[in-house]
Write a protein that holds these residues in place. Sequence first.
Motif, short mmCIF file in Angstrom:
data_model
loop_
_atom_site.label_atom_id
_atom_site.label_comp_id
_atom_site.label_asym_id
_atom_site.label_seq_id
_atom_site.Cartn_x
_atom_site.Cartn_y
_atom_site.Cartn_z
N MET A 67 19.17 26.18 7.90
CA MET A 67 17.94 25.43 8.14
C MET A 67 17.39 25.70 9.53
N LEU A 68 18.26 25.93 10.52
CA LEU A 68 17.78 26.25 11.86
C LEU A 68 17.00 27.56 11.85
N ARG A 69 17.49 28.55 11.12
CA ARG A 69 16.77 29.82 11.02
C ARG A 69 15.39 29.61 10.39
N TRP A 70 15.33 28.78 9.35
CA TRP A 70 14.07 28.53 8.67
C TRP A 70 13.09 27.80 9.59
N PHE A 71 13.55 26.80 10.33
CA PHE A 71 12.66 26.06 11.21
C PHE A 71 12.23 26.90 12.40
N ARG A 72 13.07 27.83 12.84
CA ARG A 72 12.63 28.73 13.91
C ARG A 72 11.42 29.55 13.46
N LEU A 73 11.43 29.98 12.21
CA LEU A 73 10.28 30.72 11.69
C LEU A 73 9.05 29.82 11.62
N ASN A 136 20.52 35.91 0.10
CA ASN A 136 20.48 35.01 -1.06
C ASN A 136 20.97 33.61 -0.68
N HIS A 137 21.97 33.54 0.18
CA HIS A 137 22.45 32.22 0.62
C HIS A 137 21.37 31.49 1.41
N ALA A 138 20.64 32.22 2.25
CA ALA A 138 19.56 31.60 3.01
C ALA A 138 18.49 31.02 2.08
N LEU A 139 18.16 31.75 1.02
CA LEU A 139 17.17 31.26 0.06
C LEU A 139 17.70 30.05 -0.69
N THR A 140 18.99 30.05 -1.01
CA THR A 140 19.58 28.91 -1.71
C THR A 140 19.55 27.66 -0.85
N VAL A 141 19.84 27.80 0.44
CA VAL A 141 19.82 26.66 1.36
C VAL A 141 18.42 26.06 1.43
N ILE A 142 17.42 26.91 1.58
CA ILE A 142 16.05 26.41 1.72
C ILE A 142 15.57 25.78 0.42
N ARG A 143 15.90 26.41 -0.71
CA ARG A 143 15.48 25.82 -1.98
C ARG A 143 16.11 24.45 -2.19
N TYR A 146 14.22 21.79 -0.17
CA TYR A 146 12.95 21.33 -0.74
C TYR A 146 13.17 20.59 -2.06
N GLU A 147 14.19 20.93 -2.81
CA GLU A 147 14.50 20.17 -4.02
C GLU A 147 14.89 18.74 -3.66
N PHE A 148 15.69 18.59 -2.60
CA PHE A 148 16.09 17.24 -2.18
C PHE A 148 14.89 16.41 -1.77
N HIS A 149 14.01 16.99 -0.96
CA HIS A 149 12.85 16.22 -0.50
C HIS A 149 11.84 15.98 -1.62
N ALA A 150 11.76 16.89 -2.58
CA ALA A 150 10.89 16.63 -3.74
C ALA A 150 11.43 15.44 -4.54
N HIS A 151 12.75 15.34 -4.64
CA HIS A 151 13.34 14.19 -5.32
C HIS A 151 13.03 12.88 -4.58
N GLU A 152 12.93 12.96 -3.26
CA GLU A 152 12.61 11.79 -2.46
C GLU A 152 11.12 11.54 -2.35
N GLY A 153 10.30 12.40 -2.96
CA GLY A 153 8.85 12.21 -2.92
C GLY A 153 8.19 12.74 -1.68
N ARG A 154 8.85 13.73 -1.02
CA ARG A 154 8.27 14.31 0.20
C ARG A 154 8.16 15.82 0.02
N VAL A 161 10.49 28.37 -2.55
CA VAL A 161 11.47 29.40 -2.91
C VAL A 161 11.40 29.63 -4.41
N PRO A 162 11.02 30.83 -4.86
CA PRO A 162 10.93 31.07 -6.31
C PRO A 162 12.29 31.03 -6.96
N HIS A 163 12.31 30.68 -8.25
CA HIS A 163 13.56 30.62 -9.00
C HIS A 163 13.37 31.27 -10.35
N SER A 164 14.48 31.57 -11.02
CA SER A 164 14.46 32.21 -12.33
C SER A 164 14.80 31.17 -13.39
#
Length: 398
Positions: A67-73, A136-143, A146-154, A161-164
Motif C-alpha cells: 500500500m505504501l508503494r501505491w500511495f507513493r504513486l 501480481n502480489h502488488a495488484l492483489t494487495v491493491i484490489r 478497494y474491495e474492502f472499502h467498497a464493502h464499507e461504502g467508500r 484493478v481489473p479481474h478475471s
Amino acid sequence: MDVRYELMEGRRALPRLGRVVEVNRAHPPYAVLDPAGVEVEPVTTYLRDLALGDSSPLTCRSYGYGMLRWFRLLWLLDIGWERATESEIAVLTGWLRSAGNPQRQRHRADAPMAGMVNLRTGKPTLGAGYAPRTINHALTVIRGFYEFHAHEGRGPVVNPVPHSAQRRRALGHRGPLEPTPMVGRARLRQRVPDRPPRSIPDRLWDELFAAMNCDRDRALLEIFVSSGARAEELLSITIGDIDWSGQRIYVITKGTRAREAVPVSPQGLFRLALYLDAAGTPAGGEPVWRARRGPIRPLTYWAMRRVMQRANTLLRTNWSLHDLRHTAAYRMANGGKLTLPEVQTIMRHADIQTTNRYLAVHVEELFDKLTEHYATPRPARHYPAGYATADIETVFGV
C-alpha cells in the motif's frame, strides 16, 4: 515526456515518501505513515481488517509495503485514492516492469550479473527488476484494499484493478485434489514461469556440508535436509521442542501456526547433541540456536542466511536456505521408500499437487543416460538378399 510515461518506462523513480512502522497494538501491528508522519487512515482500517481475519503479522507488514508503494504513486500524481482508476494501475504496473528493484543492487564487484544462470547449480540469480510474482502480489494487495472499502461504502464505484471473472468462476468451487484449470489471466497480470523446485545434488551437497566450519551449522544443515522444516520454523525451536527418543522436533508451521511434529534423522540429532555439548544447553523457553560471537542471543534468519552466503562465495554457488527444504522433499519423493501422501504429511503441504512437483526429473540425473545415448553408433541398414546393388542405389539413393 509526461510523468506517467516516464514512470511506465522506468525513467522516473517513485519518491521515497512515507514509511511502514511497527506500532504497539495487535490490530494491526504495522501502520503506513504519510510524508508528515501521520497514519494513512484508509490503509490502517484495511490492515486492521486483515489482522482481525487472523492474518499473520508478516502478512500485514507485506501488505503495508504494497500500500505504501501505491500511495507513493498517488502522491506523485496528486490523485486521491478515492479517484484512482485503471489508468493509475497501468502506470504502476509499467513502473514495476521497467524499474530496478533496490533490493537487487549488487554491492560486491565480483557479484554475478542479475539474471545469469549459475553453471554449478543451474539456478538463475535474481533479476535486476521486480519479479512477475511481485507485480501480481502488488495488484492483489491493491484490489483487496478497494474491495474492502467498497464493502464499507467508500472509494470508487469500480475497482481500479481489473479481474478475471472466468478465473473466479473456475477456481471458486475447485476441490484440493482437482487439477488447476487453464484460464485466462486478468488484464495487467503477469505471466509467471513454472519452474520446478531445485534440489542440491549429492556431490554439491557434500561440498556445502564441508564448507560449514562449526558444529552448529553442520547440525542445522543435517536437520534441514532430513526434516524438511522451513528456516524460520527450525530457527525458533526451544529445547522443549526436541523429542530425543521419538526422533522428532516440534515446529510452528507457517500459515496455520499450529505446533506440529516433524521427523529428524539420527545423524541430525547426533550433530545437535555435539553442538549442545560444546555451546551448552539453553534454559527452557530459550531458542536452541544461538549466535557464536558477542552476547548470548538467538540466531536470526539473516545471520544464518549470511552463513550460506559465505559458503556460496567459497563454492561459487547460489544455494538458499529454502533449497535445503527442496532437497529434503526431493530425496523423500524419489527415494522409493515413502509414498507421495507420506511425503506430503512430512512436508506439511496443503495440496498434494505441491508435493507432486518434486517428482520432476532433473537434467543432471540424466547425464549417464545421455552419454550412453550419444555414444551409441548409428544403426547399419540391411536390405533383403537377391537384389542387385545398382537397383538398391537407384531406389534408396545409397
